[in-house]
Design a protein around this motif. Structure first.
Motif, PDB file in Angstrom:
ATOM      1  N   GLY A 139       0.825  -1.213   0.000  1.00 46.19           N
ATOM      2  CA  GLY A 139       0.000   0.000   0.000  1.00 46.19           C
ATOM      3  C   GLY A 139       0.852   1.252   0.000  1.00 46.19           C
ATOM      4  O   GLY A 139       0.825   2.028   0.936  1.00 46.19           O
ATOM      5  N   ILE A 140       1.618   1.425  -1.063  1.00 44.27           N
ATOM      6  CA  ILE A 140       2.458   2.624  -1.170  1.00 44.27           C
ATOM      7  C   ILE A 140       2.231   3.268  -2.531  1.00 44.27           C
ATOM      8  O   ILE A 140       1.679   2.652  -3.434  1.00 44.27           O
ATOM      9  N   THR A 141       2.671   4.514  -2.662  1.00 49.77           N
ATOM     10  CA  THR A 141       2.510   5.213  -3.937  1.00 49.77           C
ATOM     11  C   THR A 141       3.676   4.885  -4.855  1.00 49.77           C
ATOM     12  O   THR A 141       4.668   4.294  -4.443  1.00 49.77           O
ATOM     13  N   LEU A 142       3.543   5.298  -6.118  1.00 48.29           N
ATOM     14  CA  LEU A 142       4.621   5.069  -7.071  1.00 48.29           C
ATOM     15  C   LEU A 142       5.895   5.769  -6.615  1.00 48.29           C
ATOM     16  O   LEU A 142       6.995   5.238  -6.763  1.00 48.29           O
ATOM     17  N   ALA A 145       7.700   3.713  -4.215  1.00 48.82           N
ATOM     18  CA  ALA A 145       8.269   2.480  -4.766  1.00 48.82           C
ATOM     19  C   ALA A 145       9.753   2.589  -5.042  1.00 48.82           C
ATOM     20  O   ALA A 145      10.454   1.573  -5.119  1.00 48.82           O
ATOM     21  N   ALA A 192       1.547   0.006 -12.101  1.00 48.60           N
ATOM     22  CA  ALA A 192       1.118   1.062 -11.192  1.00 48.60           C
ATOM     23  C   ALA A 192       0.368   2.157 -11.911  1.00 48.60           C
ATOM     24  O   ALA A 192       0.506   2.332 -13.114  1.00 48.60           O
ATOM     25  N   ASP A 195      -0.818   7.039  -8.242  1.00 48.37           N
ATOM     26  CA  ASP A 195      -1.238   7.137  -6.849  1.00 48.37           C
ATOM     27  C   ASP A 195      -1.159   5.830  -6.085  1.00 48.37           C
ATOM     28  O   ASP A 195      -1.274   5.815  -4.873  1.00 48.37           O
ATOM     29  N   ARG A 196      -1.023   4.738  -6.808  1.00 45.00           N
ATOM     30  CA  ARG A 196      -0.979   3.460  -6.095  1.00 45.00           C
ATOM     31  C   ARG A 196      -0.368   2.396  -6.975  1.00 45.00           C
ATOM     32  O   ARG A 196      -0.442   2.445  -8.199  1.00 45.00           O
ATOM     33  N   ASP A 198      -0.356  -1.371  -8.357  1.00 47.45           N
ATOM     34  CA  ASP A 198      -1.259  -2.486  -8.561  1.00 47.45           C
ATOM     35  C   ASP A 198      -0.569  -3.743  -8.003  1.00 47.45           C
ATOM     36  O   ASP A 198      -1.062  -4.391  -7.096  1.00 47.45           O
ATOM     37  N   TRP A 199       0.582  -4.037  -8.560  1.00 50.35           N
ATOM     38  CA  TRP A 199       1.396  -5.123  -8.000  1.00 50.35           C
ATOM     39  C   TRP A 199       2.872  -4.813  -8.207  1.00 50.35           C
ATOM     40  O   TRP A 199       3.245  -4.021  -9.075  1.00 50.35           O
ATOM     41  N   GLN A 255       6.311  -0.047   5.434  1.00 53.52           N
ATOM     42  CA  GLN A 255       4.936   0.427   5.308  1.00 53.52           C
ATOM     43  C   GLN A 255       4.436   1.113   6.576  1.00 53.52           C
ATOM     44  O   GLN A 255       3.535   1.943   6.501  1.00 53.52           O
TER      45      GLN A 255
END
Lengths: 324, 324
Positions: A139-142, A145, A192, A195-196, A198-199, A255
């Motif tokens: 549950g993190i943003t790009l 990452a 991605a 904002d988020r 995907d995997w 996280q």
């Protein structure tokens, strides 16, 4: 059922065919059949008319049952796809991720015919190594990452450390070195929106059993393996369990507390900072002294004239040879 | 062949069935068949025994032939998938991208039954709007990708500007406002490793024809359309051609000159900077004055006590209502 037979053998060490058969509600012939299957997979199981079956030794196997037994995680590795040979665990895991594969699913293979490294390079995958990919849905943003490769590198180094005489060192962004040579690498890929995520699929390759001559000539000088550096025998399923445990810990920390504590750990294990390096990117090379890791995982370099530059991607070479 | 008949009609405006037939090497009956097909698609073609066929008007259609005619690009839109209805152009384009779909491929639909916006939200897609997704394979790193939504927003605003009485304004990160209401939105999704992007799919939705009552009630107060704001009739294939042209220009600039010139353009068109805003992220809300866009596309906010914060994702709300 084969796994249940194995579990029983492991628990009891010595068990008669008759008691195994009645415990599992199958015939003695069926027990004998599963025992033979296990023998073919490398388990050494002796049998005597008086004692029954005895589990003498467990192979250094990456079968799902062996991996499961070494898991100390809540999520990572809770679904296992294990194959003898695969083109690429990374490609397989990505396909599963696209189809909705769950967080913590791992794909592991004894060898890869088309193992991949960063930037489309190949990753030599001789038998006896550890090659796996894991699906994450963090549950993190790009933007967040960018720290993931370093988080994974910290976890990998922590897991490998007990196996080596000398503590592993980290080469930015995500190689694990032992005695200045590469022992393990990481590939991070993701799908991605801004904002988020995907995997994320993280691929990890560890040179475990390879003797120096088994490595491709072009990387022989700069690579090593746990077999070369290790102080103890490596049971790969256990090593995999250790890596997944450290990965889960590091991701939890990332996280809940953000990148800062991982950044600190990365810097403590760094074999990069303070060194004169060249980072070769797709468009330009930057030469200077590696001085810091910033809050997003970028390498901070001090270049000619004292100018500081942030570097977010590229290949790092140590000045005066690849070894540093 | 139908497209060739159309092309000929467009070039000549008036042409006899006989000369069309001999030009194309088909029968007059075949010509008549294609003309009727075109009529069913909304082309008004009159015929007289003396003059032959006359193209009286072209429908506001998104058929591939109409789009092609409005392209002034080298790459963007050079492959077109156009459907009357689709679940989601974005999902379709992503599937194509995964299968290796080429840069500049566009997927466009008259309506979407499951149109998507940012963060898994739905995007209302009544007929008469412009909904499309384009596959990009830009040679930039993942860190550079943070600028892409803003680059796309600049291009979209430039393309829409000639259609509106008042210049469009940009709301961070990537909404296009007209008179403070949302007229178009952008969704950027990608597959990447840290060092390079595999593909990017940019989805663009423009409220073109919708009257206020056609928009879902929950967004009616904050949304508008070109039909409401426009000073001229919108031919959607032409608007699409304009957007693709501006997108290609902006991407070229981004890849050759970096984010700086696009950042400048974004700031010139900003309807965000200088305003008191709240940005609601997945974990926290940040309140303050939006003061700048940094070199990576992040919003710089000045919060209580003069503390500056970088914001990389979230939903922005203007203080005192959604309108700003």
């Amino acid at each position: 059922m084969k796994d249940t037979v194995l579990k029983s053998l492991k628990q009891k060490r010595v068990v008669s065919g008759q008691s195994l058969a009645s415990e599992l509600g199958i015939s003695r012939t069926a027990v004998w059949k599963y025992v033979n299957q296990l023998r073919r997979e490398g388990y050494r199981i002796s049998s005597s008319p008086r004692l029954g079956y005895t589990l003498d030794s467990v192979p250094d196997s990456l079968l799902a049952a062996e991996i499961e037994e070494n898991l100390q995680t809540r999520i990572q590795g809770r679904k296992i796809i294990s194959c003898r040979e695969m083109q690429s665990t990374q490609d397989h895991a990505k396909k599963l991720a696209i189809q909705g594969g769950s967080e913590g699913t791992i794909v592991v293979a004894e060898t890869q015919s088309a193992g991949r490294g960063r930037m489309g390079r190949s990753w030599a995958s001789p038998p006896g190594g550890l090659y796996f990919s894991v699906i994450l849905r963090p549950g993190i943003t790009l933007a967040g990452a960018a720290g993931l490769p370093l988080v994974a590198a910290v976890a990998l180094a922590r897991a490998i450390q007990p196996y080596t005489a000398v503590a592993p060192g980290l080469k930015w962004p995500n190689d694990v070195l032992i005695q200045k040579r590469k022992a393990a690498g990481i590939l991070v890929e993701m799908s991605a929106e801004m904002d988020r995520l995907d995997w994320v699929v993280i691929g990890i390759g560890v040179n475990v059993a390879a003797a120096s001559v088994q490595l491709p000539p072009e990387i022989r000088r700069t690579s090593t393996s746990l077999a070369i550096e290790s102080t103890r025998i490596v049971h790969r399923a256990q090593l995999l369990g250790d890596i997944l445990y450290e990965l889960e810990e590091a991701l939890d920390m990332f996280q809940t507390q953000g990148f800062e504590p991982l950044r600190k750990q990365w810097k403590e294990k760094s074999h990069t900072l303070g060194k004169h390096v060249t980072v070769v990117g797709s468009r330009q090379s930057i030469e200077g002294k590696a001085v810091d890791i910033d809050g997003s995982g970028a390498l901070v370099m001090e270049c000619a004239g004292g100018i500081r530059q942030r570097v977010t991607s590229g290949d790092l070479f140590f000045k005066g040879g690849a070894h540093g």
